[in-house]
Scaffold this active site. Structure first.
Site, short mmCIF file in Angstrom:
data_model
loop_
_atom_site.label_atom_id
_atom_site.label_comp_id
_atom_site.label_asym_id
_atom_site.label_seq_id
_atom_site.Cartn_x
_atom_site.Cartn_y
_atom_site.Cartn_z
N VAL A 53 -2.16 1.49 -8.75
CA VAL A 53 -1.72 0.49 -7.77
C VAL A 53 -0.77 1.17 -6.79
CG1 VAL A 53 -0.64 -1.77 -7.47
CG2 VAL A 53 -1.93 -1.27 -9.54
N GLU A 54 -0.83 0.76 -5.52
CA GLU A 54 -0.08 1.43 -4.47
C GLU A 54 1.43 1.42 -4.68
OE1 GLU A 54 0.27 -1.38 -0.80
OE2 GLU A 54 -1.63 -1.84 -1.77
N SER A 55 1.94 0.55 -5.52
CA SER A 55 3.38 0.52 -5.78
C SER A 55 3.82 1.59 -6.76
CB SER A 55 3.79 -0.86 -6.29
OG SER A 55 3.00 -1.26 -7.39
#
Length: 266
Positions: A53-55
């Site tokens: 996930v991009e986070s």
């Protein structure tokens, strides 16, 4: 009694996404339908895929679909939380591009026959009718990764020429990416809509209809596409397994955060 044979097009779309993911692939997702599809893949079709996930969350196995990329439900079931979240997408994409293992999901407001996506604005860039949130990480993802594009299938979205190129596809055909200095060995692989699956011809890099849902037809797809589209290779997809629909409704998205269940199916 719940009827799991009475599925929605969004549920069909989520299951279709899940079936595109293979064991060993690293899957970059955000939230919404791509995450539901990736979660189904992890639980059913490709248990050895790896969701990032991009986070900065690595190897996620969400039990219930999180509402945002920073949701604690992500963090409770992931292998690693990378602290350098601002650059994680670009670093991971560059590394995995070389390993050719990454598949990533992006979306937008408009798409053209070569898979170029607009998520920036409608109309003139300097005087837009509508301004959207823009690229986020989508441009970097589309530059370095093989992508699956998520779209609602409407004529106003499938356009011969889009208003702005936020995320590059195959540009204008063979050699288009290379002419702009982009990697030519990666690019859009599929477009998954609420009507079917579209792929890109290996020689021309132009989109064609590969498959359509039982609730749709080639004629329906053509009617909702704003450019010439080859439908001669299209086949009808099977209806989703009721057991998978049950999994989505009861375990993955029980709160109907992203997929609304019809009253008659409850």
């Amino acid at each position: 009694m719940a009827d799991y044979t009475n599925y929605t097009n969004k549920e069909m779309q989520a299951v279709t996404i899940a079936k595109q993911i293979k064991n060993g692939q690293v899957v970059t997702v955000g939230t919404g339908l791509p995450l539901i599809g990736a979660s189904v893949a992890k639980r059913v079709y490709a248990p050895d895929c790896h969701i990032i996930v991009e986070s900065g969350l690595m190897d996620c196995s969400p039990v219930e679909v999180p509402r945002s990329v920073g949701d604690l439900r992500f963090m409770a079931h992931c292998g690693c939380i990378w602290p350098n979240v601002r650059f994680v997408g670009f670093e991971i994409n560059e590394y995995l591009h070389k390993a050719n293992r990454l598949i990533a999901f992006i979306g937008g407001a408009q798409i053209d026959p070569y898979g170029n996506v607009n998520s920036t604005s409608i109309g003139d860039y300097h005087h837009p009718k509508t301004r959207f949130t823009g690229s986020g990480g989508a441009n970097g993802i589309a530059t370095y990764s093989n992508t699956i594009i998520m779209m609602q299938h409407e004529k106003r979205r499938f356009m011969n020429k889009i208003d702005y190129v936020t995320s590059p596809g195959w540009i204008d055909g063979p050699g288009g990416r290379e002419r702009l200095g982009l990697p030519g060995d990666v690019g859009p692989q599929l477009v998954v809509t609420d009507k079917g699956i579209l792929k890109f011809d290996e020689k021309t890099k132009r989109m064609y209809l590969a498959a359509y849902y039982p609730t749709s037809s080639p004629e329906d797809v053509l009617e909702n596409t704003g450019f010439d589209l080859d439908v001669s290779k299209a086949v009808e997809l099977e209806a989703p397994d009721p057991a998978v629909i049950k999994l989505i409704r009861e375990e993955i998205d029980p709160g109907q955060a992203f997929i609304q269940v019809p009253t008659e199916a409850k």
